[in-house]
Design a protein around this motif. Structure first.
Motif, PDB file in Angstrom:
ATOM      1  N   SER A   1       7.523   1.546  -0.319  1.00  0.00           N
ATOM      2  CA  SER A   1       7.299   0.311   0.613  1.00  0.00           C
ATOM      3  C   SER A   1       8.619  -0.377   1.084  1.00  0.00           C
ATOM      4  CB  SER A   1       6.552  -0.689  -0.484  1.00  0.00           C
ATOM      5  OG  SER A   1       7.488  -1.002  -1.268  1.00  0.00           O
ATOM      6  N   GLY A   2       8.141  -1.204   2.351  1.00  0.00           N
ATOM      7  CA  GLY A   2       9.280  -1.884   2.761  1.00  0.00           C
ATOM      8  C   GLY A   2      10.055  -2.712   1.965  1.00  0.00           C
ATOM      9  N   PRO A   3       9.437  -3.447   1.080  1.00  0.00           N
ATOM     10  CA  PRO A   3      10.185  -4.544   0.095  1.00  0.00           C
ATOM     11  C   PRO A   3      11.115  -3.791  -0.719  1.00  0.00           C
ATOM     12  CG  PRO A   3       7.852  -5.044   0.522  1.00  0.00           C
ATOM     13  CD  PRO A   3       7.786  -3.844   1.135  1.00  0.00           C
ATOM     14  N   LEU A   4      10.721  -2.679  -1.184  1.00  0.00           N
ATOM     15  CA  LEU A   4      11.369  -1.836  -2.125  1.00  0.00           C
ATOM     16  C   LEU A   4      12.649  -1.395  -1.445  1.00  0.00           C
ATOM     17  CD1 LEU A   4      12.143  -0.540  -4.889  1.00  0.00           C
ATOM     18  CD2 LEU A   4      10.744   1.389  -4.121  1.00  0.00           C
ATOM     19  N   LEU A   5      12.613  -0.763  -0.131  1.00  0.00           N
ATOM     20  CA  LEU A   5      13.691  -0.438   0.589  1.00  0.00           C
ATOM     21  C   LEU A   5      14.551  -1.449   1.073  1.00  0.00           C
ATOM     22  CD1 LEU A   5      11.980   2.414   2.724  1.00  0.00           C
ATOM     23  CD2 LEU A   5      13.040   2.671   0.791  1.00  0.00           C
ATOM     24  N   ASP A   6      13.969  -2.596   1.107  1.00  0.00           N
ATOM     25  CA  ASP A   6      14.728  -3.624   1.604  1.00  0.00           C
ATOM     26  C   ASP A   6      15.776  -4.235   0.635  1.00  0.00           C
ATOM     27  OD1 ASP A   6      15.106  -5.123   3.985  1.00  0.00           O
ATOM     28  OD2 ASP A   6      14.026  -6.796   3.141  1.00  0.00           O
ATOM     29  N   ARG A   7      15.394  -3.806  -0.912  1.00  0.00           N
ATOM     30  CA  ARG A   7      16.335  -4.208  -1.859  1.00  0.00           C
ATOM     31  C   ARG A   7      17.385  -3.048  -2.177  1.00  0.00           C
ATOM     32  NH1 ARG A   7      11.598  -6.758  -2.649  1.00  0.00           N
ATOM     33  NH2 ARG A   7      11.566  -8.487  -3.893  1.00  0.00           N
TER      34      ARG A   7
ATOM     35  N   ASP B   1      15.515  10.392  -8.903  1.00  0.00           N
ATOM     36  CA  ASP B   1      15.685  11.994  -7.850  1.00  0.00           C
ATOM     37  C   ASP B   1      14.164  11.896  -7.381  1.00  0.00           C
ATOM     38  OD1 ASP B   1      16.553  13.829  -6.570  1.00  0.00           O
ATOM     39  OD2 ASP B   1      17.051  15.120  -8.297  1.00  0.00           O
ATOM     40  N   GLU B   2      14.134  12.517  -6.153  1.00  0.00           N
ATOM     41  CA  GLU B   2      12.950  12.734  -5.599  1.00  0.00           C
ATOM     42  C   GLU B   2      12.018  11.383  -5.442  1.00  0.00           C
ATOM     43  OE1 GLU B   2      12.737  15.575  -4.196  1.00  0.00           O
ATOM     44  OE2 GLU B   2      13.917  16.649  -5.103  1.00  0.00           O
ATOM     45  N   LEU B   3      12.569  10.348  -4.916  1.00  0.00           N
ATOM     46  CA  LEU B   3      11.909   9.112  -4.899  1.00  0.00           C
ATOM     47  C   LEU B   3      10.558   9.044  -4.487  1.00  0.00           C
ATOM     48  CD1 LEU B   3      12.663   6.070  -5.701  1.00  0.00           C
ATOM     49  CD2 LEU B   3      13.488   5.821  -3.515  1.00  0.00           C
ATOM     50  N   PRO B   4      10.320   9.636  -3.398  1.00  0.00           N
ATOM     51  CA  PRO B   4       8.926   9.511  -2.952  1.00  0.00           C
ATOM     52  C   PRO B   4       7.643  10.341  -3.901  1.00  0.00           C
ATOM     53  CG  PRO B   4      10.224  10.276  -1.124  1.00  0.00           C
ATOM     54  CD  PRO B   4      10.958  10.193  -2.331  1.00  0.00           C
ATOM     55  N   GLU B   5       8.385  11.234  -4.621  1.00  0.00           N
ATOM     56  CA  GLU B   5       7.390  11.747  -5.695  1.00  0.00           C
ATOM     57  C   GLU B   5       6.971  10.859  -6.672  1.00  0.00           C
ATOM     58  OE1 GLU B   5       6.197  14.457  -5.064  1.00  0.00           O
ATOM     59  OE2 GLU B   5       7.520  14.908  -3.432  1.00  0.00           O
ATOM     60  N   PHE B   6       7.492   9.723  -6.894  1.00  0.00           N
ATOM     61  CA  PHE B   6       7.176   8.714  -8.005  1.00  0.00           C
ATOM     62  C   PHE B   6       5.619   8.177  -7.461  1.00  0.00           C
ATOM     63  CE2 PHE B   6      11.582   9.214  -9.347  1.00  0.00           C
ATOM     64  CZ  PHE B   6      11.513   8.722 -10.651  1.00  0.00           C
ATOM     65  N   ASP B   7       5.062   7.879  -8.505  1.00  0.00           N
ATOM     66  CA  ASP B   7       3.697   6.960  -7.862  1.00  0.00           C
ATOM     67  C   ASP B   7       4.231   5.350  -7.208  1.00  0.00           C
ATOM     68  OD1 ASP B   7       1.560   4.970  -8.866  1.00  0.00           O
ATOM     69  OD2 ASP B   7       0.593   6.889  -8.438  1.00  0.00           O
ATOM     70  N   ARG B   8       3.544   5.294  -6.227  1.00  0.00           N
ATOM     71  CA  ARG B   8       3.967   4.252  -5.668  1.00  0.00           C
ATOM     72  C   ARG B   8       3.945   2.695  -6.428  1.00  0.00           C
ATOM     73  NH1 ARG B   8       3.119   2.328   0.667  1.00  0.00           N
ATOM     74  NH2 ARG B   8       3.673   0.185   0.397  1.00  0.00           N
ATOM     75  N   LYS B   9       2.828   2.824  -7.260  1.00  0.00           N
ATOM     76  CA  LYS B   9       2.595   1.572  -8.208  1.00  0.00           C
ATOM     77  C   LYS B   9       3.611   1.458  -9.184  1.00  0.00           C
ATOM     78  CE  LYS B   9      -2.310   1.419  -7.614  1.00  0.00           C
ATOM     79  NZ  LYS B   9      -3.654   1.605  -8.402  1.00  0.00           N
ATOM     80  N   VAL B  10       4.155   2.683  -9.642  1.00  0.00           N
ATOM     81  CA  VAL B  10       5.319   2.845 -10.615  1.00  0.00           C
ATOM     82  C   VAL B  10       6.738   2.145  -9.683  1.00  0.00           C
ATOM     83  CG1 VAL B  10       6.749   4.365 -11.899  1.00  0.00           C
ATOM     84  CG2 VAL B  10       4.439   4.746 -11.970  1.00  0.00           C
ATOM     85  N   LEU B  11       6.933   2.754  -8.645  1.00  0.00           N
ATOM     86  CA  LEU B  11       8.234   2.109  -7.987  1.00  0.00           C
ATOM     87  C   LEU B  11       7.929   0.611  -7.648  1.00  0.00           C
ATOM     88  CD1 LEU B  11       8.813   4.860  -5.271  1.00  0.00           C
ATOM     89  CD2 LEU B  11       9.958   4.518  -7.524  1.00  0.00           C
ATOM     90  N   GLU B  12       6.750  -0.024  -7.436  1.00  0.00           N
ATOM     91  CA  GLU B  12       6.684  -1.331  -7.091  1.00  0.00           C
ATOM     92  C   GLU B  12       7.001  -2.364  -8.111  1.00  0.00           C
ATOM     93  OE1 GLU B  12       5.970  -2.324  -3.910  1.00  0.00           O
ATOM     94  OE2 GLU B  12       6.519  -0.277  -3.529  1.00  0.00           O
ATOM     95  N   VAL B  13       6.883  -1.593  -9.474  1.00  0.00           N
ATOM     96  CA  VAL B  13       7.370  -2.659 -10.644  1.00  0.00           C
ATOM     97  C   VAL B  13       8.920  -2.723 -10.765  1.00  0.00           C
ATOM     98  CG1 VAL B  13       5.395  -1.809 -12.057  1.00  0.00           C
ATOM     99  CG2 VAL B  13       7.357  -0.754 -12.091  1.00  0.00           C
ATOM    100  N   LEU B  14       9.614  -2.132  -9.916  1.00  0.00           N
ATOM    101  CA  LEU B  14      10.955  -2.104  -9.740  1.00  0.00           C
ATOM    102  C   LEU B  14      11.449  -3.499  -9.143  1.00  0.00           C
ATOM    103  CD1 LEU B  14      12.052   1.489  -9.554  1.00  0.00           C
ATOM    104  CD2 LEU B  14      12.338   0.163 -11.472  1.00  0.00           C
TER     105      LEU B  14
END
Length: 497
Positions: free
Chosen positions: A374-380, A301-314
């Motif tokens: 990031s675009g690569p994350l949204l692409d998935r 929830d509140e996806l943009p509030e996560f640190d971007r580096k944290v989301l990139e590991v997904l």
């Protein structure tokens, strides 16, 4: 006999490699030496074992004792080897018949009084013991968990003296029998409790039918979290193998899986979670949220509030279904085949596009907010849907067939088609499977290529679009993907800037 061998299990990731505890008693000055790469918590076991044996009224041999935990290159930690060490010393000193210990594996921490305390990670050890064809001795608090490994003989112990009486045949213990409550699961929240939002419910149905990732975007209070919490109820029940995998992960993470273990997990981490909390890690690697959501749903929830580096590991786990945590000594693999559902606001204040005009965010603020993803994350993420505000009527008219049971039946039928066709959900199709099972007519193929060029979609996005179209066809129980399926799938895919 001065040499005794007792079998046990270590814990590495979600695995349970075999450990052989060898106890050798020799003449010489009384001493106890432990070898085999034991960590501090294992080295301390010699004091716990000595006190437990003496306080149980047994004899602690005044001889030179050498304990070897093999294999020597496997790190050992925790108090899970206490019971095996104590039984090895007793068998080596002749207080137990050593032959009686060869067909069992032992796990448990000992109290100074001789009581047997529970340990974590018992279920992976139970599954491994079943494969090895041995019985398993565990603390009574872990017995119900160990009995999830159907077909395994489990002995539940409260005290060291019980095991001494059992192995000397004075008072044999009966195998533990589960009470039958393990397969009881609580009901999921019902989809009919969500007011309106027919387009969002349709997207939720498609996501469940094909195991697709889903992103809801909309103002606060439109039901994004409510919708996401209904997804596990739409998914097919776990089979025995999947349920055991989920329970084994919970066991390693110290969550004792009991009454609700067959249910699909639903993990909802806070946006302040670190990268290690999300994917796992630590000096002694532990599973993170993506592993705890294995065969279930991970809701951010509140996806943009996560640190971007944290989301990139997904990004890698979303593709591979696993996470590899590398350390200087070794690499540990954790399963992470989860379904991602995320929710976000359209702007920092959350009211962009509202007819009331209450949004005061500038264009730069909105762009900066969206650039956190990031675009690569949204692409998935296969399905992107904007959730609009519904009426505030307190007693809306219920929609026919708009409940979890009806939707889950459609999902189950679509999943059955996919299992018969290619053995997995559509979201997990590889490239050869995509070419084999997502064929289009020449006209539809040309139409899709033109649409992808206009929307500037990547090749990955085009493949995911085909998978969604395949799921839409499966929901209608039709063999071939049509133009209507492609058009609806395109509606769930935003254009790249």
């Amino acid at each position: 006999m001065s040499l005794a061998i007792v079998h046990s299990r270590a814990q590495v990731g979600v695995g349970a490699p075999a450990v052989t505890v060898e106890a050798h008693l020799a003449n010489g000055l009384p001493a106890l030496t432990m070898v085999g790469l034991p960590e501090a918590s294992v080295k301390e076991s010699k004091d716990r074992v000595r006190s437990a044996i003496l306080n149980s009224g047994l004899e602690f041999p005044a001889r030179r004792i050498t304990l070897s935990l093999a294999p020597a290159d496997l790190p050992k930690d925790g108090g899970r080897f206490d019971l095996a060490i104590a039984l090895g010393i007793l068998a080596g000193s002749g207080q137990l018949p050593a032959a009686s210990l060869l067909e069992v594996e032992c796990l448990g921490e000992l109290a100074l009084s001789g009581a047997v305390r529970p340990v974590q990670g018992v279920l992976p050890a139970a599954l491994a013991a079943r494969e090895a064809g041995r019985a398993l001795v565990v603390p009574r608090e872990n017995a119900e968990e160990a009995s999830l490994a159907f077909g395994l003989t489990v002995f539940a112990a409260d005290h060291l003296l019980e095991l001494v009486a059992h192995f000397t045949a004075h008072t044999p213990m009966s195998p533990y029998k589960a009470d039958g409550l393990l397969l009881v699961s609580k009901p999921y929240p019902d989809l009919s409790e969500v007011q309106g939002q027919m387009a969002a419910k349709r997207a939720l149905l498609v996501a469940a039918a094909g195991a697709h990732n889903l992103l809801f975007s909309g103002p606060p209070g439109t039901g994004k979290t409510l919708l996401a919490s209904r997804l596990p109820g739409l998914l097919p029940p776990l089979n025995e193998s999947e349920a055991l995998e989920v329970a084994a992960i919970q066991s390693v993470a110290s969550f004792i899986p009991l009454k609700n273990w067959p249910q699909r997990p639903f993990r909802h981490p806070h946006h302040s979670a670190s990268g290690a909390a999300l994917v796992g890690g630590g000096s002694r690697p532990q599973p993170g949220e993506i592993t705890l959501a294995h065969h279930g749903v991970l809701f951010l929830d509140e996806l943009p509030e996560f640190d971007r580096k944290v989301l990139e590991v997904l990004r890698e786990p979303l593709e591979s279904g696993e996470i590899v945590i590398a350390r200087a000594r070794d690499k540990i693999r954790f399963p992470a085949r989860f379904q991602l559902v995320a929710a976000m606001n359209p702007c920092p204040c959350g009211y962009l596009g509202e007819p009331s005009g209450r949004c005061r965010c500038s264009t730069e603020q909105v762009q900066r907010y969206r650039n956190k993803l990031s675009g690569p994350l949204l692409d998935r993420i296969d399905l992107h849907l904007t959730v609009a505000r519904e009426t505030t009527a307190l007693n809306p008219v219920a929609q026919i067939g708009d409940d979890t049971q009806t939707a889950a039946a459609r999902v189950a039928a679509a999943r059955e088609l996919q299992q018969q066709r290619h053995g997995c959900a559509n979201a997990f199709l590889d490239l050869p499977g995509l070419r084999r099972h997502c064929k289009l007519s020449s006209e539809d193929e040309q139409w899709l290529e033109t649409a992808c060029e206009r929307l500037t979609l990547s090749l990955r996005a085009a493949h995911r679009l085909l998978k969604v179209a395949r799921t839409l066809a499966d929901l209608e129980q039709v063999e071939h993907i049509g133009r209507g399926h492609l058009a609806e799938a395109l509606q769930y895919r935003p254009a790249n800037p």
